[in-house]
Design an enzyme around this catalytic site. Structure first.
Site, PDB file in Angstrom:
ATOM      1  N   GLU A   4      -6.197  -1.082  -5.899  1.00  0.00           N
ATOM      2  CA  GLU A   4      -4.955  -0.914  -5.132  1.00  0.00           C
ATOM      3  C   GLU A   4      -5.233  -0.571  -3.669  1.00  0.00           C
ATOM      4  O   GLU A   4      -6.114   0.231  -3.357  1.00  0.00           O
ATOM      5  CB  GLU A   4      -4.139   0.202  -5.779  1.00  0.00           C
ATOM      6  CG  GLU A   4      -2.788   0.437  -5.119  1.00  0.00           C
ATOM      7  CD  GLU A   4      -1.907   1.338  -5.976  1.00  0.00           C
ATOM      8  OE1 GLU A   4      -1.685   0.979  -7.150  1.00  0.00           O
ATOM      9  OE2 GLU A   4      -1.477   2.392  -5.477  1.00  0.00           O
TER      10      GLU A   4
ATOM     11  N   SER B  55      -8.867  -3.559 -11.598  1.00  0.00           N
ATOM     12  CA  SER B  55      -7.977  -3.981 -10.515  1.00  0.00           C
ATOM     13  C   SER B  55      -8.047  -2.882  -9.460  1.00  0.00           C
ATOM     14  O   SER B  55      -8.467  -1.760  -9.737  1.00  0.00           O
ATOM     15  CB  SER B  55      -6.547  -4.183 -11.019  1.00  0.00           C
ATOM     16  OG  SER B  55      -6.122  -3.083 -11.807  1.00  0.00           O
TER      17      SER B  55
ATOM     18  N   PHE C  74      -2.194  15.116  -2.763  1.00  0.00           N
ATOM     19  CA  PHE C  74      -1.660  14.012  -3.563  1.00  0.00           C
ATOM     20  C   PHE C  74      -1.234  14.495  -4.951  1.00  0.00           C
ATOM     21  O   PHE C  74      -0.186  14.106  -5.467  1.00  0.00           O
ATOM     22  CB  PHE C  74      -2.718  12.909  -3.748  1.00  0.00           C
ATOM     23  CG  PHE C  74      -2.940  12.055  -2.535  1.00  0.00           C
ATOM     24  CD1 PHE C  74      -2.001  11.989  -1.515  1.00  0.00           C
ATOM     25  CD2 PHE C  74      -4.101  11.319  -2.413  1.00  0.00           C
ATOM     26  CE1 PHE C  74      -2.214  11.197  -0.403  1.00  0.00           C
ATOM     27  CE2 PHE C  74      -4.323  10.517  -1.303  1.00  0.00           C
ATOM     28  CZ  PHE C  74      -3.374  10.462  -0.292  1.00  0.00           C
TER      29      PHE C  74
END
Length: 276
Positions: free
Chosen positions: A9, A7, A207
């Protein structure tokens, strides 16, 4: 070695140019046949409309899409209205998070924890939504202890979560240890590994400092040694993250969730290496 489901994002673009760039990236990433695309939700719901419009655009292109939903700063009524809108638009998957308090925000809102949000979604909508929650193999930065963090995760699953996506990490042992630990607590949902491609040293350090993800010392030193040589950073990053993904797949990970940063090249390169 079979490649597990992937998946991918995105975050909602803030400008028309950003939207165009995301469409181009999405077109390229769709060639990887992801199970779904997810779209983040800003602090305190600050990107709520951008999240929904991006999800609807992805759906219109024929792909499954999952909006993120955070409960920090929200009321039950505001969450109820968002859920009703998601349901009306045929959205069947949600990534449910506590979320970060935006700066200057006073209270946490009526739902304090992600487990409260999951419980509320289930009470309001039954089994309509497939609910993903967050997991932290290296411990949530605000958790009091590793055991507290594991218990908080278990509560989210007990509240009705179907699966989890981890914070990104570069030490596969942290992932496998986390899975072992939660299995001992009776948690049996799939725990998908979050994968952050390495393309920019400064951005990665920023991050990681914010979210508590550990950059192993050997990776940090090697990245720092490249200075401004972005080609070397990307080539090394591809080796590191592909190797990480291969170890995860060999260990039986049920899925890989790529934090694409709205770019296609790095995620595509990693997946091509895994397939190759």
């Amino acid at each position: 070695m079979a490649t597990p489901d992937i998946s991918i994002e995105f975050f909602p673009p803030k400008t028309p140019e950003g939207a165009e760039k995301l469409r181009a990236a999405r077109q390229k990433l769709a060639e990887l046949h992801p199970k779904y695309f997810s779209v983040t939700f800003g602090a305190g719901g600050s990107t709520q409309q951008g999240t929904l419009s991006t999800v609807l655009e992805i759906q219109a292109e024929g792909h499954a899409a999952a909006p993120h939903l955070s409960c920090v700063g929200a009321t039950r009524d505001s969450i109820r209205a968002i859920l009703a809108e998601f349901k009306a638009k045929g959205i069947r998957r949600i990534v449910a998070l506590r979320g970060d308090l935006p700066s200057g925000y006073g209270g946490a809102g009526e739902l304090r924890y992600a487990s409260d949000l999951v419980e509320f979604i289930r009470a309001e909508t039954g089994d309509w939504f497939h609910i993903e929650v967050a997991a932290y193999p290296e411990m949530h930065p605000q958790a009091r202890s590793p055991q507290d963090d594991l218990q908080a995760f278990a509560r989210k699953v007990q509240a009705g979560a179907n699966a989890a996506i981890t914070q990104y990490f570069y030490n596969p042992d942290a992932y496998f240890q986390f899975v072992d630990n939660v299995r001992k607590l009776g948690v049996d949902v799939p725990i998908v590994a979050g994968i952050m491609p390495i393309t920019n040293y400064t951005q990665l350090m920023r991050f990681s400092d914010m979210c508590g993800a550990e950059i192993p010392r050997w990776i940090r030193l090697k990245l720092a040694s490249f200075g401004d040589d972005s080609a070397s950073i990307k080539a090394f990053g591809l080796d590191v993250v592909s190797g990480l993904a291969e170890r995860l797949i060999a260990g039986g990970v049920p899925g890989l969730h790529f934090y694409s940063m709205n770019q296609a090249a790095a995620t595509t390169a990693i997946c091509q290496r895994l397939i190759g």
